[in-house]
Design a protein around this motif. Structure first.
Motif, PDB file in Angstrom:
ATOM      1  N   LEU A 192       0.845  -1.193   0.000  1.00  0.00           N
ATOM      2  CA  LEU A 192       0.000   0.000   0.000  1.00  0.00           C
ATOM      3  C   LEU A 192       0.879   1.240   0.000  1.00  0.00           C
ATOM      4  CD1 LEU A 192      -2.800   1.339   0.249  1.00  0.00           C
ATOM      5  CD2 LEU A 192      -2.559   1.162   2.740  1.00  0.00           C
ATOM      6  N   ASN A 193       0.609   2.151  -0.953  1.00  0.00           N
ATOM      7  CA  ASN A 193       1.352   3.403  -1.054  1.00  0.00           C
ATOM      8  C   ASN A 193       0.378   4.567  -0.869  1.00  0.00           C
ATOM      9  OD1 ASN A 193       2.902   5.646  -1.785  1.00  0.00           O
ATOM     10  ND2 ASN A 193       4.024   4.526  -3.366  1.00  0.00           N
ATOM     11  N   LEU A 194       0.596   5.334   0.207  1.00  0.00           N
ATOM     12  CA  LEU A 194      -0.274   6.471   0.526  1.00  0.00           C
ATOM     13  C   LEU A 194       0.490   7.797   0.496  1.00  0.00           C
ATOM     14  CD1 LEU A 194      -2.205   4.892   3.544  1.00  0.00           C
ATOM     15  CD2 LEU A 194      -3.024   5.146   1.195  1.00  0.00           C
ATOM     16  N   THR A 195       1.603   7.826  -0.206  1.00  0.00           N
ATOM     17  CA  THR A 195       2.430   9.029  -0.295  1.00  0.00           C
ATOM     18  C   THR A 195       1.601  10.282  -0.600  1.00  0.00           C
ATOM     19  OG1 THR A 195       4.404   7.827  -1.014  1.00  0.00           O
ATOM     20  CG2 THR A 195       4.256  10.146  -1.638  1.00  0.00           C
ATOM     21  N   ARG A 196       1.786  11.308   0.221  1.00  0.00           N
ATOM     22  CA  ARG A 196       1.172  12.623   0.018  1.00  0.00           C
ATOM     23  C   ARG A 196      -0.359  12.600  -0.052  1.00  0.00           C
ATOM     24  NH1 ARG A 196       5.285  16.188  -0.854  1.00  0.00           N
ATOM     25  NH2 ARG A 196       7.210  15.374  -1.768  1.00  0.00           N
ATOM     26  N   CYS A 197      -0.993  11.630   0.563  1.00  0.00           N
ATOM     27  CA  CYS A 197      -2.458  11.651   0.693  1.00  0.00           C
ATOM     28  C   CYS A 197      -2.775  12.478   1.937  1.00  0.00           C
ATOM     29  CB  CYS A 197      -3.010  10.234   0.797  1.00  0.00           C
ATOM     30  SG  CYS A 197      -2.780   9.251  -0.699  1.00  0.00           S
ATOM     31  N   ILE A 198      -2.814  13.779   1.777  1.00  0.00           N
ATOM     32  CA  ILE A 198      -2.713  14.716   2.892  1.00  0.00           C
ATOM     33  C   ILE A 198      -3.966  14.814   3.770  1.00  0.00           C
ATOM     34  CG2 ILE A 198      -0.952  16.131   1.791  1.00  0.00           C
ATOM     35  CD1 ILE A 198      -3.140  17.982   0.804  1.00  0.00           C
ATOM     36  N   LYS A 199      -5.087  14.251   3.354  1.00  0.00           N
ATOM     37  CA  LYS A 199      -6.310  14.327   4.155  1.00  0.00           C
ATOM     38  C   LYS A 199      -6.427  13.198   5.172  1.00  0.00           C
ATOM     39  CE  LYS A 199      -9.256  16.911   0.922  1.00  0.00           C
ATOM     40  NZ  LYS A 199     -10.561  16.926   0.218  1.00  0.00           N
ATOM     41  N   LEU A 200      -5.496  12.266   5.147  1.00  0.00           N
ATOM     42  CA  LEU A 200      -5.585  11.099   6.020  1.00  0.00           C
ATOM     43  C   LEU A 200      -5.189  11.450   7.449  1.00  0.00           C
ATOM     44  CD1 LEU A 200      -4.005   8.426   3.648  1.00  0.00           C
ATOM     45  CD2 LEU A 200      -6.401   9.145   3.841  1.00  0.00           C
ATOM     46  N   THR A 201      -5.804  10.753   8.414  1.00  0.00           N
ATOM     47  CA  THR A 201      -5.502  10.979   9.830  1.00  0.00           C
ATOM     48  C   THR A 201      -5.164   9.654  10.507  1.00  0.00           C
ATOM     49  OG1 THR A 201      -7.740  10.635  10.685  1.00  0.00           O
ATOM     50  CG2 THR A 201      -7.230  12.830   9.801  1.00  0.00           C
ATOM     51  N   ASP A 202      -4.814   9.742  11.785  1.00  0.00           N
ATOM     52  CA  ASP A 202      -4.502   8.545  12.560  1.00  0.00           C
ATOM     53  C   ASP A 202      -5.617   7.513  12.488  1.00  0.00           C
ATOM     54  OD1 ASP A 202      -2.032   9.384  13.410  1.00  0.00           O
ATOM     55  OD2 ASP A 202      -2.701  10.090  15.370  1.00  0.00           O
ATOM     56  N   GLY A 203      -6.864   7.991  12.549  1.00  0.00           N
ATOM     57  CA  GLY A 203      -8.004   7.077  12.567  1.00  0.00           C
ATOM     58  C   GLY A 203      -8.063   6.191  11.339  1.00  0.00           C
ATOM     59  N   GLY A 204      -7.851   6.774  10.171  1.00  0.00           N
ATOM     60  CA  GLY A 204      -7.880   5.991   8.941  1.00  0.00           C
ATOM     61  C   GLY A 204      -6.728   5.018   8.858  1.00  0.00           C
ATOM     62  N   LEU A 205      -5.528   5.481   9.186  1.00  0.00           N
ATOM     63  CA  LEU A 205      -4.358   4.602   9.121  1.00  0.00           C
ATOM     64  C   LEU A 205      -4.484   3.444  10.105  1.00  0.00           C
ATOM     65  CD1 LEU A 205      -1.584   3.965   7.976  1.00  0.00           C
ATOM     66  CD2 LEU A 205      -0.585   5.507   9.692  1.00  0.00           C
ATOM     67  N   GLN A 206      -5.037   3.692  11.271  1.00  0.00           N
ATOM     68  CA  GLN A 206      -5.207   2.632  12.250  1.00  0.00           C
ATOM     69  C   GLN A 206      -6.082   1.503  11.718  1.00  0.00           C
ATOM     70  OE1 GLN A 206      -6.333   5.326  15.575  1.00  0.00           O
ATOM     71  NE2 GLN A 206      -4.909   4.116  16.798  1.00  0.00           N
ATOM     72  N   GLN A 207      -7.097   1.852  10.955  1.00  0.00           N
ATOM     73  CA  GLN A 207      -7.948   0.815  10.364  1.00  0.00           C
ATOM     74  C   GLN A 207      -7.129  -0.120   9.472  1.00  0.00           C
ATOM     75  OE1 GLN A 207     -11.257   0.229  10.975  1.00  0.00           O
ATOM     76  NE2 GLN A 207     -10.997   1.816  12.537  1.00  0.00           N
ATOM     77  N   ILE A 208      -6.247   0.459   8.690  1.00  0.00           N
ATOM     78  CA  ILE A 208      -5.376  -0.333   7.822  1.00  0.00           C
ATOM     79  C   ILE A 208      -4.464  -1.226   8.652  1.00  0.00           C
ATOM     80  CG2 ILE A 208      -3.444  -0.210   6.185  1.00  0.00           C
ATOM     81  CD1 ILE A 208      -6.028   0.521   4.855  1.00  0.00           C
ATOM     82  N   LEU A 209      -3.836  -0.655   9.664  1.00  0.00           N
ATOM     83  CA  LEU A 209      -2.828  -1.372  10.444  1.00  0.00           C
ATOM     84  C   LEU A 209      -3.433  -2.485  11.285  1.00  0.00           C
ATOM     85  CD1 LEU A 209      -0.694   1.706  11.553  1.00  0.00           C
ATOM     86  CD2 LEU A 209      -0.273   0.138   9.658  1.00  0.00           C
ATOM     87  N   VAL A 210      -4.694  -2.340  11.643  1.00  0.00           N
ATOM     88  CA  VAL A 210      -5.364  -3.374  12.441  1.00  0.00           C
ATOM     89  C   VAL A 210      -5.889  -4.507  11.564  1.00  0.00           C
ATOM     90  CG1 VAL A 210      -7.383  -3.853  13.884  1.00  0.00           C
ATOM     91  CG2 VAL A 210      -5.968  -1.840  14.339  1.00  0.00           C
ATOM     92  N   LYS A 211      -6.428  -4.160  10.381  1.00  0.00           N
ATOM     93  CA  LYS A 211      -7.118  -5.160   9.573  1.00  0.00           C
ATOM     94  C   LYS A 211      -6.283  -5.753   8.440  1.00  0.00           C
ATOM     95  CE  LYS A 211     -11.692  -3.245  10.543  1.00  0.00           C
ATOM     96  NZ  LYS A 211     -12.954  -2.703   9.968  1.00  0.00           N
ATOM     97  N   CYS A 212      -5.269  -5.025   7.977  1.00  0.00           N
ATOM     98  CA  CYS A 212      -4.473  -5.507   6.835  1.00  0.00           C
ATOM     99  C   CYS A 212      -3.134  -6.053   7.334  1.00  0.00           C
ATOM    100  CB  CYS A 212      -4.253  -4.393   5.819  1.00  0.00           C
ATOM    101  SG  CYS A 212      -5.785  -3.701   5.150  1.00  0.00           S
TER     102      CYS A 212
END
Length: 360
Positions: A192-212
């Protein structure tokens, strides 16, 4: 020309050319092989019989790419195409992808990889059209597209159920909602590459890190808004090998110490992670003993202590080490005066080092 010479030439053409091309065809880019079709009838007949030649469509940086794509996919020879590359192609728009959808092009049924990098005229509508025609899609890349929103990502996850490699780099208008969609639908995601996706926050990234939890590669380059609240959950990624945190200004030693639990890390970019000190890097050295690439570029809080730890735990693996701008590292300060000695000492610390970048 004598009869014997003519016969020898015919024999060479019929027997040698096919053998040579069978070898060459595995080494040349697909675009070059297609160009060879025009060289001679012998080459044309030889190459056209290679099924592998028609598994790739490469329109990278070409003009009129949309029309070319439609024409190519109308040919029976491309009915099993697996990879389409439209990276920075010109004249490719939503309408071209909608034509492919409306024609129900059978060729797309086998497509596994689609590269739309830099195709800035493609929007959510185009993503809906093309992904609905590609049920076997595994690799999807749409770098540098500011027209794509959460709506487009919703179309992607609804249509493409098997994606394992996703590049959303530079898609500045996607939000945490997109990450929620990805996390819920792509739990087998590997890259997964999210480079410069500037609207993302901790909440969104946490979903990825927990489920993927199957992620092997995670690129968070130039994202300065995340905090340790999210970074600590990277420790969930037991299979992670590549991690880019360049510009992670809120990453502290506590967060980095959690990341050190990713035992399989091979490449770690900590460039401009300005809060990091020896404590965090030493934790990485002790936990990530397979590390081959490490960048500490611009981190003023690290000293020789971290080099000693890296040497102790990673000396047999590290091949690239960047300490450019690390003014706290004094080990190589005298390199201009005692260059031979510093090189020898460096190789004693890291015998497999191929690239070492230091401050001047």
């Amino acid at each position: 020309m004598e009869t014997k010479d003519v016969e020898d030439e015919l024999t060479w053409s019929r027997e040698t050319i096919p053998r040579v091309m069978k070898i060459v065809s595995t080494r040349l880019p697909q675009r070059d092989l297609v160009s060879l079709l025009l060289v001679s009838p012998w080459l044309h007949r030889t190459l056209i019989s290679y099924l592998s030649l028609w598994l790739v469509l490469d329109f990278r940086e070409m003009n009129k790419a949309g029309d070319r794509l439609i024409r190519a996919l109308s040919l029976s020879r491309y009915q099993h195409v697996k990879q389409i590359n439209l990276e920075f192609a010109q004249d490719i728009e939503d309408r071209h992808l909608e034509v492919l959808q409306n024609k129900s092009i059978i060729s797309l049924q086998s497509l596994e990889s689609l590269n739309l990098n830099g195709c800035q005229k493609i929007s959510d509508k185009g993503i809906e059209a093309i992904t609905s025609a590609c049920p076997k899609l595994k690799v999807f890349s749409i770098y540098w597209n500011v027209r794509v929103t959460d709506v487009g990502i919703n179309h992607l996850v609804e249509n493409g159920k098997h994606v394992v490699d996703l590049n959303l780099s530079g898609c500045k208008n996607i939000s945490d909602k997109s990450l929620q969609l990805v996390a819920d639908n792509y739990q087998d995601l590997e890259s997964l590459n999210l480079t410069r996706c500037i609207k993302l926050t901790d909440g969104g990234l946490q979903q990825i890190l927990v489920k993927c939890s199957s992620l092997q590669s995670l690129n968070l380059y130039a994202l300065s808004t995340f905090t340790d609240k999210a970074y600590k959950k990277i420790s969930n990624l037991a299979h992670l090998q590549f991690l880019d945190l360049c510009g992670a200004q809120n990453l502290s030693d506590d967060g980095l110490s959690c990341i050190a639990k990713c035992k399989n890390l091979v490449s770690l970019n900590l460039t401009w992670c300005v809060q990091v000190t020896d404590v965090g890097v030493i934790a990485i050295a002790e936990g990530c003993t397979s590390l081959e690439f490490l960048s500490l570029f611009g981190i003023v809080g690290v000293t020789d202590k971290c080099l000693e730890a890296l040497s102790k735990f990673c000396s047999t693996t590290i091949t690239t080490l960047d300490v450019n701008g690390c003014i706290g590292i004094k080990f190589v300060e005298y390199k201009f005066f005692l260059q031979k000695r510093s090189r020898e000492e460096l190789l004693q610390l890291f015998p497999h080092l191929k690239c070492f970048k230091v401050h001047s």
